[in-house]
Design a protein around this motif. Structure first.
Motif, mmCIF file in Angstrom:
data_model
loop_
_atom_site.group_PDB
_atom_site.id
_atom_site.type_symbol
_atom_site.label_atom_id
_atom_site.label_comp_id
_atom_site.label_asym_id
_atom_site.label_seq_id
_atom_site.Cartn_x
_atom_site.Cartn_y
_atom_site.Cartn_z
ATOM 1 N N GLY A 277 -30.623 27.346 61.919
ATOM 2 C CA GLY A 277 -29.687 27.285 63.394
ATOM 3 C C GLY A 277 -29.377 25.357 62.861
ATOM 4 N N LEU A 278 -30.123 25.049 61.626
ATOM 5 C CA LEU A 278 -30.319 23.742 61.769
ATOM 6 C C LEU A 278 -28.545 23.047 61.416
ATOM 7 N N ARG A 279 -28.641 22.272 62.554
ATOM 8 C CA ARG A 279 -26.967 21.048 61.639
ATOM 9 C C ARG A 279 -27.073 20.204 61.013
ATOM 10 N N TRP A 280 -25.524 19.678 60.712
ATOM 11 C CA TRP A 280 -25.154 18.373 59.851
ATOM 12 C C TRP A 280 -26.332 16.918 60.666
ATOM 13 N N SER A 281 -25.732 17.555 62.109
ATOM 14 C CA SER A 281 -26.319 16.534 62.683
ATOM 15 C C SER A 281 -27.674 16.409 63.176
ATOM 16 N N ASP A 282 -28.596 17.461 63.040
ATOM 17 C CA ASP A 282 -29.960 17.423 62.569
ATOM 18 C C ASP A 282 -30.663 16.033 62.038
ATOM 19 N N LEU A 283 -29.977 16.209 61.396
ATOM 20 C CA LEU A 283 -30.184 15.528 59.669
ATOM 21 C C LEU A 283 -29.450 13.687 59.872
ATOM 22 N N ASP A 284 -30.996 13.039 59.633
ATOM 23 C CA ASP A 284 -30.449 11.449 59.271
ATOM 24 C C ASP A 284 -30.890 11.446 57.955
ATOM 25 N N LEU A 285 -29.484 11.977 56.999
ATOM 26 C CA LEU A 285 -30.226 11.760 55.498
ATOM 27 C C LEU A 285 -30.354 9.992 55.046
ATOM 28 N N THR A 286 -29.928 9.297 55.974
ATOM 29 C CA THR A 286 -30.230 7.733 55.139
ATOM 30 C C THR A 286 -31.876 7.561 55.525
ATOM 31 N N THR A 287 -32.489 7.858 56.625
ATOM 32 C CA THR A 287 -33.686 7.948 57.320
ATOM 33 C C THR A 287 -34.353 8.380 56.317
ATOM 34 N N GLY A 288 -34.256 9.963 56.153
ATOM 35 C CA GLY A 288 -34.841 10.698 55.835
ATOM 36 C C GLY A 288 -35.522 11.485 56.837
ATOM 37 N N THR A 289 -35.063 11.694 57.793
ATOM 38 C CA THR A 289 -35.475 12.880 59.166
ATOM 39 C C THR A 289 -34.944 13.596 59.142
ATOM 40 N N LEU A 290 -35.779 15.122 59.819
ATOM 41 C CA LEU A 290 -35.015 15.762 60.189
ATOM 42 C C LEU A 290 -36.163 17.016 61.391
ATOM 43 N N SER A 291 -34.518 16.704 62.701
ATOM 44 C CA SER A 291 -34.992 16.799 64.079
ATOM 45 C C SER A 291 -34.699 19.010 64.025
ATOM 46 N N VAL A 292 -35.965 19.239 64.510
ATOM 47 C CA VAL A 292 -35.735 20.622 64.907
ATOM 48 C C VAL A 292 -35.692 20.960 66.457
ATOM 49 N N GLU A 293 -34.597 21.570 67.099
ATOM 50 C CA GLU A 293 -33.653 21.671 67.940
ATOM 51 C C GLU A 293 -33.477 22.919 68.756
ATOM 52 N N ILE A 294 -32.661 22.910 67.341
ATOM 53 C CA ILE A 294 -31.864 24.811 67.492
ATOM 54 C C ILE A 294 -32.617 26.290 66.470
ATOM 55 N N THR A 295 -32.610 27.360 67.375
ATOM 56 C CA THR A 295 -33.199 28.198 66.531
ATOM 57 C C THR A 295 -31.330 29.003 66.188
ATOM 58 N N ARG A 296 -31.236 29.624 65.505
ATOM 59 C CA ARG A 296 -30.240 30.705 64.972
ATOM 60 C C ARG A 296 -30.762 32.343 64.631
ATOM 61 N N THR A 297 -31.151 33.183 65.396
ATOM 62 C CA THR A 297 -31.579 34.218 64.989
ATOM 63 C C THR A 297 -30.377 35.441 65.042
ATOM 64 N N LEU A 298 -31.294 36.739 65.121
ATOM 65 C CA LEU A 298 -30.471 38.273 64.918
ATOM 66 C C LEU A 298 -31.510 39.727 66.329
ATOM 67 N N VAL A 299 -31.146 39.172 67.294
ATOM 68 C CA VAL A 299 -31.292 39.985 68.141
ATOM 69 C C VAL A 299 -31.188 41.228 68.246
ATOM 70 N N ALA A 300 -31.186 42.922 67.930
ATOM 71 C CA ALA A 300 -30.067 43.800 68.593
ATOM 72 C C ALA A 300 -29.157 43.924 67.622
ATOM 73 N N GLY A 301 -28.820 43.355 66.934
ATOM 74 C CA GLY A 301 -27.553 43.382 66.074
ATOM 75 C C GLY A 301 -26.156 41.756 66.250
ATOM 76 N N GLU A 302 -27.165 41.322 67.466
ATOM 77 C CA GLU A 302 -26.237 39.879 68.112
ATOM 78 C C GLU A 302 -27.315 39.276 67.299
ATOM 79 N N VAL A 303 -26.481 37.480 67.708
ATOM 80 C CA VAL A 303 -26.645 36.277 67.337
ATOM 81 C C VAL A 303 -27.269 35.373 68.150
ATOM 82 N N ILE A 304 -28.242 35.516 68.669
ATOM 83 C CA ILE A 304 -28.905 34.271 69.188
ATOM 84 C C ILE A 304 -29.368 32.921 69.616
#
Length: 387
Positions: free
Chosen positions: A224-251
């Motif tokens: 689920g990680l997006r490049w907008s969740d990363l600050d490569l200048t300060t070196g931080t990563l924000s965990v906000e979104i998950t992307r998973t598979l449920v019964a064949g459907e991406v949630i």
């Protein structure tokens, strides 16, 4: 309460009364109960019993509702305001109940029936996710038992049954013991195994992705990680979104809990690898031209398309095989990270926050495993103490 009437049939006198017993808890239709006894005293006693039980809320009217109907009723109520993945997990758990007990009348259900369900699930209920006809995990059986208890509690509230026959049913001790042995055998990587794996994938396209998995992120969080969740200048990563598979459907959804929504400082090795991966993706975008899909995700295939957790697992397993290291689940890689942190002096509160857990005890109980190096350190300290 209706009056008691004398009725005669085939030369025999009996006593009868009819009482309104409210709506059927499954169909919603109004119902009446007809009671016929041999004597007027029996009729009066039965009428008094029904009157008392209705007044105290303990009256249970005869019903032909089946377990399958109760399951449908409970699912409709329990899944009104839950996420898609949770709804699916409820449905999956109750599918075993319907398959084994669905045609049984709820009011005829016994503890022995529930025990039969448990035994069947432990020995031969599997249909997918393994060899058909084999037993399911203790965790799956436990989840189903819990959902069935909840459904029967609903049956009590709706006046279908007087007690919950699943309340005191347990999973056999032997099954729980065998499950504990299996889980104990599923150990995370040691520090040495992690180093061998990382050395092997250091020049791999997915090096940064493997590092993210070994940093303690869940597979769904990595995907689920997006490049907008990363600050490569300060070196931080924000965990906000998950992307998973449920019964064949991406949630795609928010993190599992408020604690799961967290910002993490990136280790230098991961920051450097992510910067290199972004440059590589830019080159892939130029090479693919219009065929490139700008999904904005960190973990993508060579044409920029976002990936699912099963895609990530397959590629991780391929690299484990080529590195000739022990195959472990990506969740076990998460365990390895958190165990290493806990066993090397990182405060418990930090380990729990890094994992995205609100419950510190849960982190220590489930995710932290003593490794050989930490046990050796303990032995050295004892040697000092014992002289």
């Amino acid at each position: 309460m209706a009056e008691i009437k004398k009725v005669t049939a085939r030369g025999k006198t009996r006593y009868r009364f009819v009482v309104d017993i409210g709506a059927d808890p499954v169909t919603g239709k109004r119902r009446q109960l007809t009671v016929t006894t041999d004597t007027k005293t029996e009729a009066e006693n039965e009428q008094a019993r029904i009157r008392h039980q209705r007044a105290t809320g303990t009256f249970v009217a005869p019903s032909k509702a089946t377990v399958a109907q109760l399951v449908a009723l409970w699912l409709a109520s329990a899944t009104r305001d839950v996420e898609v993945a949770t709804k699916r997990s409820y449905e999956d758990a109750m599918r075993y109940v319907v398959a084994h007990l669905g045609t049984k009348l709820v009011q005829k259900l016994t503890e022995e029936d529930v025990e039969s369900l448990i035994d069947w699930m432990l020995t031969s209920a599997r249909r997918i996710g393994g060899k058909p006809g084999t037993g399911l995990s203790v965790r799956t059986v436990s989840l189903t038992l819990g959902r069935l208890r909840a459904a029967l509690n609903l049956a009590i509230r709706r006046g279908l049954v007087a007690r919950n026959v699943a309340d005191h049913v347990t999973i056999p001790r032997q099954a729980r013991k065998a499950d504990k042995v299996r889980r104990k055998a599923r150990t995370p990587w040691t520090e040495d195994e992690v180093k061998v794996f990382l050395a092997h994938v250091s020049t791999d396209r997915l090096y940064a992705v493997m590092l993210l998995s070994l940093m303690g992120l869940r597979p769904a969080e990595v995907c689920g990680l997006r490049w907008s969740d990363l600050d490569l200048t300060t070196g931080t990563l924000s965990v906000e979104i998950t992307r998973t598979l449920v019964a064949g459907e991406v949630i795609e959804k928010d993190t599992k809990s408020e604690a799961g929504d967290r910002a993490l400082p990136l280790p230098d090795i991961a920051l450097k690898a992510l910067k290199a991966f972004r440059k590589r993706q830019a080159a892939e975008r130029l090479a693919a031209g219009e065929g490139y899909e700008s999904s904005g995700r960190v973990v993508v295939d060579e044409l920029g398309a976002a990936v699912k957790t099963d895609w990530l697992r397959r590629r991780a397993y391929e690299r484990m095989a080529s590195a000739e290291v022990r195959k472990v689940r990506l969740y076990d890689a998460r365990h390895a990270c958190l165990s290493w942190m806990a066993n090397n002096g990182v405060p418990d509160t930090v380990v729990s926050a890094w994992a995205g857990h609100a419950d510190l005890g849960f982190t220590k109980r489930i995710y932290v495993h003593p490794d050989p190096q930490s046990l050796k350190a303990g032995s050295d300290k004892l040697a000092e103490f014992l002289g």
